[in-house]
Design a protein around this motif. Structure first.
Motif, PDB file in Angstrom:
ATOM      1  N   LEU A  43       0.829  -1.206   0.000  1.00  0.00           N
ATOM      2  CA  LEU A  43       0.000   0.000   0.000  1.00  0.00           C
ATOM      3  C   LEU A  43       0.864   1.257   0.000  1.00  0.00           C
ATOM      4  O   LEU A  43       0.579   2.222  -0.708  1.00  0.00           O
ATOM      5  CB  LEU A  43      -0.932  -0.006   1.208  1.00  0.00           C
ATOM      6  N   GLY A 103      -0.361   5.497   1.946  1.00  0.00           N
ATOM      7  CA  GLY A 103      -0.425   4.060   2.158  1.00  0.00           C
ATOM      8  C   GLY A 103      -1.462   3.646   3.178  1.00  0.00           C
ATOM      9  O   GLY A 103      -1.355   2.571   3.779  1.00  0.00           O
ATOM     10  N   ASN A 109      -6.716   0.702   1.461  1.00  0.00           N
ATOM     11  CA  ASN A 109      -6.681  -0.575   0.751  1.00  0.00           C
ATOM     12  C   ASN A 109      -7.515  -0.393  -0.515  1.00  0.00           C
ATOM     13  O   ASN A 109      -8.678  -0.775  -0.584  1.00  0.00           O
ATOM     14  CB  ASN A 109      -7.249  -1.693   1.629  1.00  0.00           C
TER      15      ASN A 109
END
Length: 230
Positions: A4, A42, A45
């Motif tokens: 991520l 990051g 998701n």
């Protein structure tokens, strides 16, 4: 680094090399700015649907987000990047015998720069019959002050699409030397929008190979303006 965070860094570097803010990328991707911020940090998701939206916002295909081509995350469009006038960074050469117009541009392009180039380009093309003149464009040295390639800003893309519709549409063919795979994808996006994709060949690769392919496509042995890069 987890996947991520790595993907977030990738989005950030492409956004910055395009001169796009988080707000503008969010608008172009039809997503919220806080969502883009979370992706770059990051913290999201991210789904395949939203990956495709971000790719569209950057004017690239989705698979390019996972390409090995990498850039720094330095901001572009600093004052020193545009302090040299476009009149000193734009060169052209017209070979009337070969009916070939060569255009070379260094550094960043702004919307005003495109207006300047458009005026000259349109004036030259207007002196030839439709489908008579070929165009050879050299974008290899479109780099920011950090020495890294820079691509087309959103306002440049919009003006370039209109330029393509008026000059490349009237030309026989256009061969474009690119500074990155990123630029190739952006040009494909623009030429599809302008309807001149069938007349345009964007090239990127090793300099010698790229020039060789360009000369072959143009049926020339060399060029007065475009030389191998040192």
């Amino acid at each position: 680094m987890d996947i991520l965070a790595e993907f977030g860094n990738r989005v950030k570097e492409l956004r910055l090399r395009s001169g796009i803010s988080q707000e503008l990328l969010a608008h172009r991707s039809e997503l919220d700015r806080t969502y883009i911020s979370g992706v770059e940090r990051g913290m999201r998701n991210i789904s395949l649907v939203n990956i495709e939206k971000i790719a569209n916002g950057l004017s690239v295909p989705m698979n390019y987000l996972f390409s090995s081509e990498r850039f720094s995350s330095n901001p572009v469009l600093l004052k020193k990047d545009v302090e040299v006038p476009i009149s000193e960074r734009f060169k052209y050469h017209l070979d009337c015998d070969q009916k070939l117009l060569t255009i070379q541009i260094q550094g960043l392009l702004t919307g005003a720069n495109v207006d300047y180039v458009s005026k000259i380009w349109k004036g030259i093309v207007s002196n030839f019959a439709e489908g008579e003149l070929s165009v050879f464009v050299d974008h290899r040295d479109m780099k920011a002050s950090d020495g890294e390639p820079v691509v087309f800003f959103p306002e440049v893309i919009e003006k370039a699409v209109l330029l393509q519709q008026s000059v490349i549409a009237r030309s026989k063919k256009a061969i474009v030397l690119c500074n990155s795979e990123f630029m190739v994808h952006q040009l494909n996006y623009m030429t599809n929008r302008s309807g001149v994709w069938h007349k345009t060949n964007p090239l990127y690769g090793k300099d010698k190979d790229m020039l060789g392919e360009a000369y072959e496509l143009l049926d020339v042995n060399g060029n007065e303006l475009v030389k191998p890069m040192k």
